[in-house]
Scaffold this motif. Structure first.
Motif, short mmCIF file in Angstrom:
data_model
loop_
_atom_site.label_atom_id
_atom_site.label_comp_id
_atom_site.label_asym_id
_atom_site.label_seq_id
_atom_site.Cartn_x
_atom_site.Cartn_y
_atom_site.Cartn_z
N PRO A 1 9.40 0.41 -2.39
CA PRO A 1 10.24 0.46 -3.59
C PRO A 1 11.10 -0.78 -3.78
O PRO A 1 11.60 -1.02 -4.88
CB PRO A 1 11.11 1.70 -3.36
CG PRO A 1 11.12 1.89 -1.87
CD PRO A 1 9.77 1.44 -1.41
N TRP A 2 11.28 -1.58 -2.72
CA TRP A 2 12.09 -2.79 -2.83
C TRP A 2 11.31 -3.94 -3.49
O TRP A 2 11.89 -4.99 -3.79
CB TRP A 2 12.57 -3.22 -1.45
CG TRP A 2 11.47 -3.41 -0.45
CD1 TRP A 2 10.75 -4.54 -0.22
CD2 TRP A 2 10.93 -2.41 0.42
NE1 TRP A 2 9.79 -4.32 0.74
CE2 TRP A 2 9.89 -3.03 1.17
CE3 TRP A 2 11.22 -1.07 0.66
CZ2 TRP A 2 9.14 -2.34 2.12
CZ3 TRP A 2 10.48 -0.40 1.61
CH2 TRP A 2 9.46 -1.02 2.33
N LEU A 3 10.00 -3.74 -3.70
CA LEU A 3 9.19 -4.76 -4.37
C LEU A 3 8.83 -4.31 -5.78
O LEU A 3 8.72 -3.12 -6.07
CB LEU A 3 7.88 -4.98 -3.60
CG LEU A 3 7.97 -5.57 -2.20
CD1 LEU A 3 6.57 -5.65 -1.59
CD2 LEU A 3 8.61 -6.94 -2.21
N ARG A 4 8.63 -5.27 -6.66
CA ARG A 4 8.08 -4.96 -7.98
C ARG A 4 6.56 -4.98 -7.85
O ARG A 4 5.89 -5.90 -8.28
CB ARG A 4 8.57 -5.96 -9.02
CG ARG A 4 10.07 -5.94 -9.23
CD ARG A 4 10.48 -6.79 -10.40
NE ARG A 4 9.96 -6.27 -11.65
CZ ARG A 4 10.13 -6.87 -12.83
NH1 ARG A 4 10.80 -8.00 -12.91
NH2 ARG A 4 9.63 -6.35 -13.92
N ASP A 5 6.06 -3.94 -7.20
CA ASP A 5 4.66 -3.87 -6.81
C ASP A 5 3.95 -2.82 -7.65
O ASP A 5 4.21 -1.62 -7.52
CB ASP A 5 4.58 -3.52 -5.32
CG ASP A 5 3.17 -3.60 -4.77
OD1 ASP A 5 2.35 -4.32 -5.37
OD2 ASP A 5 2.90 -2.95 -3.74
N ARG A 6 3.07 -3.28 -8.53
CA ARG A 6 2.40 -2.37 -9.45
C ARG A 6 1.12 -1.82 -8.84
O ARG A 6 0.38 -2.54 -8.16
CB ARG A 6 2.07 -3.09 -10.75
CG ARG A 6 3.29 -3.62 -11.48
CD ARG A 6 3.83 -2.59 -12.44
NE ARG A 6 3.09 -2.65 -13.69
CZ ARG A 6 3.24 -1.77 -14.67
NH1 ARG A 6 4.06 -0.76 -14.52
NH2 ARG A 6 2.56 -1.89 -15.79
N VAL A 7 0.84 -0.55 -9.12
CA VAL A 7 -0.38 0.11 -8.65
C VAL A 7 -1.14 0.62 -9.87
O VAL A 7 -0.53 1.14 -10.82
CB VAL A 7 -0.04 1.27 -7.70
CG1 VAL A 7 -1.31 1.98 -7.25
CG2 VAL A 7 0.75 0.77 -6.50
N TYR A 8 -2.45 0.49 -9.84
CA TYR A 8 -3.28 0.99 -10.94
C TYR A 8 -4.23 2.07 -10.43
O TYR A 8 -4.88 1.90 -9.39
CB TYR A 8 -4.11 -0.14 -11.58
CG TYR A 8 -5.07 0.37 -12.63
CD1 TYR A 8 -4.60 0.85 -13.85
CD2 TYR A 8 -6.44 0.43 -12.38
CE1 TYR A 8 -5.47 1.36 -14.80
CE2 TYR A 8 -7.32 0.93 -13.33
CZ TYR A 8 -6.82 1.39 -14.54
OH TYR A 8 -7.69 1.91 -15.47
N ARG A 9 -4.30 3.18 -11.18
CA ARG A 9 -5.23 4.26 -10.86
C ARG A 9 -6.55 4.00 -11.58
O ARG A 9 -6.61 4.01 -12.81
CB ARG A 9 -4.66 5.60 -11.31
CG ARG A 9 -3.36 5.98 -10.67
CD ARG A 9 -2.93 7.38 -11.05
NE ARG A 9 -3.91 8.38 -10.60
CZ ARG A 9 -3.61 9.68 -10.46
NH1 ARG A 9 -2.41 10.12 -10.73
NH2 ARG A 9 -4.54 10.52 -10.03
N THR A 10 -7.61 3.80 -10.82
CA THR A 10 -8.90 3.48 -11.45
C THR A 10 -9.59 4.69 -12.06
O THR A 10 -10.40 4.54 -12.97
CB THR A 10 -9.87 2.86 -10.42
OG1 THR A 10 -10.23 3.86 -9.46
CG2 THR A 10 -9.24 1.65 -9.73
N GLY A 11 -9.29 5.91 -11.55
CA GLY A 11 -10.01 7.09 -12.01
C GLY A 11 -11.38 7.24 -11.37
O GLY A 11 -12.12 8.17 -11.69
N ASP A 12 -11.73 6.33 -10.46
CA ASP A 12 -13.03 6.37 -9.77
C ASP A 12 -12.88 7.04 -8.41
O ASP A 12 -11.94 6.74 -7.66
CB ASP A 12 -13.61 4.97 -9.60
CG ASP A 12 -14.08 4.36 -10.90
OD1 ASP A 12 -14.46 5.13 -11.80
OD2 ASP A 12 -14.06 3.12 -11.02
N LEU A 13 -13.81 7.92 -8.09
CA LEU A 13 -13.81 8.60 -6.80
C LEU A 13 -14.72 7.84 -5.84
O LEU A 13 -15.85 7.49 -6.20
CB LEU A 13 -14.30 10.04 -6.96
CG LEU A 13 -13.45 10.93 -7.88
CD1 LEU A 13 -14.10 12.30 -8.04
CD2 LEU A 13 -12.04 11.07 -7.34
N VAL A 14 -14.22 7.60 -4.62
CA VAL A 14 -14.98 6.81 -3.66
C VAL A 14 -14.84 7.39 -2.25
O VAL A 14 -13.89 8.11 -1.95
CB VAL A 14 -14.52 5.33 -3.64
CG1 VAL A 14 -14.67 4.68 -5.00
CG2 VAL A 14 -13.07 5.21 -3.15
N THR A 15 -15.81 7.05 -1.41
CA THR A 15 -15.73 7.30 0.03
C THR A 15 -15.94 5.95 0.72
O THR A 15 -16.16 4.92 0.05
CB THR A 15 -16.79 8.30 0.49
OG1 THR A 15 -18.09 7.83 0.08
CG2 THR A 15 -16.55 9.68 -0.09
#
Length: 527
Positions: A396-410
């Protein structure tokens, strides 16, 4: 080291001014000439009063002048918004309005779209024609012709920083309206640098430009090529319609690096004469955008044993974030290859439906990406941005963006990521990412439609074929052409269903929802 996309050609021009930057049938332009011409486009845009960060529409087919326009837009400190000149007027109008586009950079072919449907471009005040002096192509607007661009003095690039917006690519949206993915110079450059190194590009390479500019595959074609001082060969209009013609073009132009969706390569491999053709110059073949059917990948690998094959994966919101080099003998390719391991500019992890980390390699989880690869968000849509992009709670101390791809993987035993499917109704067809909801929304625009569902049926050439099932009290046998024509008004050709089926009522599950599995069975039985 260049930090901005347009600085790539400036650097290459300084290193090799007379090296050909772009070549097409009967014409070419050197890096020195490309910088000069783009600088003149920048001067013209400045004279029209552009401001830093303005969105400029790019309505063009891929010719040399198109790319001078693209770079001129970037030099002016603006963002280019590539428009599909074959898209329905309603869709183009939505994008133009959404981005508040006042200026279009056009080729003559692009301007014909403007002529055909001027109402969709009503907010456009100025048109810059990069390859024509015919002002009638954009009658009723202030037109700057190619001759006027020639007469302008090339300008020094406007001051930009790498966090500035570079381009907006519109992709299919689940609510019926396309969404504009905002990409900064920094985000794009993180991919461009990695891709040039991953493919070992050099000034000697001849790189195909197959993808349209509104498709994220074009970012490699244009910018990675020009970063390394190589030569870009735009694929001519219409060549992809005829696989044999595309094969001839590839061989005749001695293409050394090819990048496209697998469906194009599958169609080429299906030609009766394919095994008679030779590709002695093909050093690297890249494919992305959809699963490459094993039987056609096997044909390519067997036929080009000295070529390096790479499977790239990533949505528009991140560009490529995994890479897999095919190191399996052709006779052992019996299933789709992995999408590989994370690129240098991406950190990847998986979550379950409750948002918890998935650590078991064999358990399917939604793939998430963080790092410099992640886009800014969706233009003008904070709600949609918040649904797919979020801050990294683990740092939380970083401005670190995460993107949800919506792809399921193993993950397999070698640490390679295996694509398992989508977590939503988004699918791939012909390499394009498609929200089925957008097509269904277009169907429902017809007041006679009471129920509608679009079902993807797996196809080993194009990924998925689309079946539209509709229920209406006004017809029960064949879906009338009025319904089909109405859909074509709102979605581009690649999203128009291949089959339309009329039903009295669509089947339902026990909870009252449309039974998509039953419809899939019906589509498969009738295929």
């Amino acid at each position: 080291m260049p930090a901005l996309l347009h600085e790539l050609i400036v650097t290459s021009a300084a290193n090799s001014p007379d090296k050909v930057a772009i070549a097409e049938k009967g014409a070419s332009i050197t890096y020195r000439e490309l910088v000069d011409r783009a600088g003149r486009v920048e001067t013209v845009l400045a004279s029209l009063g552009v401001s830093h960060g303005d969105r400029i529409g790019l309505l063009a087919h891929k010719n040399i002048e198109c790319y001078t326009g693209l770079y001129g837009i970037l030099m002016a400190g603006c963002a280019y918004v590539p428009l599909d000149r074959r898209a329905p007027g309603k869709r183009l109008g939505y994008i133009v309005d959404d981005c508040d586009i006042r200026i279009l950079v056009c080729t003559a072919k692009g301007a014909k779209t403007l002529q055909k449907d001027p109402e969709s471009f009503k907010s456009v005040e100025h048109v810059v024609l990069v390859d024509s002096d015919d002002k009638s192509l954009a009658a009723g607007r202030n037109v700057i012709t190619a001759a006027e661009i020639d007469a302008a003095e090339p300008a020094v690039s406007d001051h930009c920083v790498d966090t500035d917006l570079a381009y907006i690519l519109y992709t299919s949206g689940s609510t019926g309206a396309p969404k504009g993915v905002m990409i900064s110079h920094a985000v794009s450059m993180s991919f461009v640098r990695w891709a040039a190194e991953e493919t070992d590009l050099s000034p000697d390479d001849r790189v195909s430009g197959h993808a349209p500019l509104y498709f994220d595959l074009s970012v490699f074609d244009v910018f990675s090529t020009h970063k390394m001082g190589a030569t870009l060969y735009p694929v001519p209009d219409g060549a992809s319609t005829f696989p044999s013609r595309l094969t001839d073009w590839m061989i005749n132009n001695e293409i050394s690096v090819w990048y496209s969706v697998p469906s194009i390569l599958s169609m080429m491999a299906k030609q009766p004469t394919f095994e008679e053709r030779e590709f002695p110059h093909l050093r690297v073949l890249l494919f992305a955008g959809e699963v490459f059917p094993a039987k056609y990948l096997k044909v390519w690998v067997a036929h080009c044993p000295d070529t390096i094959f790479k499977n790239w994966y990533g949505p528009t919101e991140t560009n490529v974030i995994t890479s897999y080099t095919v190191d399996i003998p052709a006779d052992q390719i019996n299933k789709p290859v992995p999408i590989g391991k994370a690129t240098r500019n991406a950190a990847l992890f998986r979550i379950d439906k409750d948002g918890n980390r998935v650590t078991d390699n064999d358990v399917s989880g939604e793939l998430l990406a963080r790092g410099p690869c992640v886009a800014i968000g969706y233009w003008g849509d904070e709600e949609k941005t918040r649904s797919r992009f979020f801050d990294n709670k683990e740092q939380p101390w970083l401005r670190d963006r995460v993107y949800r791809t919506g792809d399921l993987v193993t993950i397999d035993g070698n640490g390679d990521i295996i694509f398992q499917g989508r977590a939503d109704h988004q699918i791939k067809s012909r390499g394009y990412r498609i929200e089925l909801g957008e097509i269904e929304a277009a169907l429902y625009r017809d007041q006679s439609i009471q129920e509608a569902a679009v079902i993807p049926v797996p196809d080993d050439v194009i990924g998925n074929r689309l079946w539209a099932f509709v229920a209406s009290p006004e017809f029960s046998d064949d879906v009338p052409n009025t319904v089909i024509d109405n859909v074509k008004r709102f979605v581009p050709p690649y999203m128009v269903p291949d089959h339309f089926v009329a039903m009295e009522v669509l089947p339902k599950t026990s909870n009252g929802k449309i039974d998509r599995q039953k419809l899939l069975g019906k589509a498969e039985s009738e295929s």
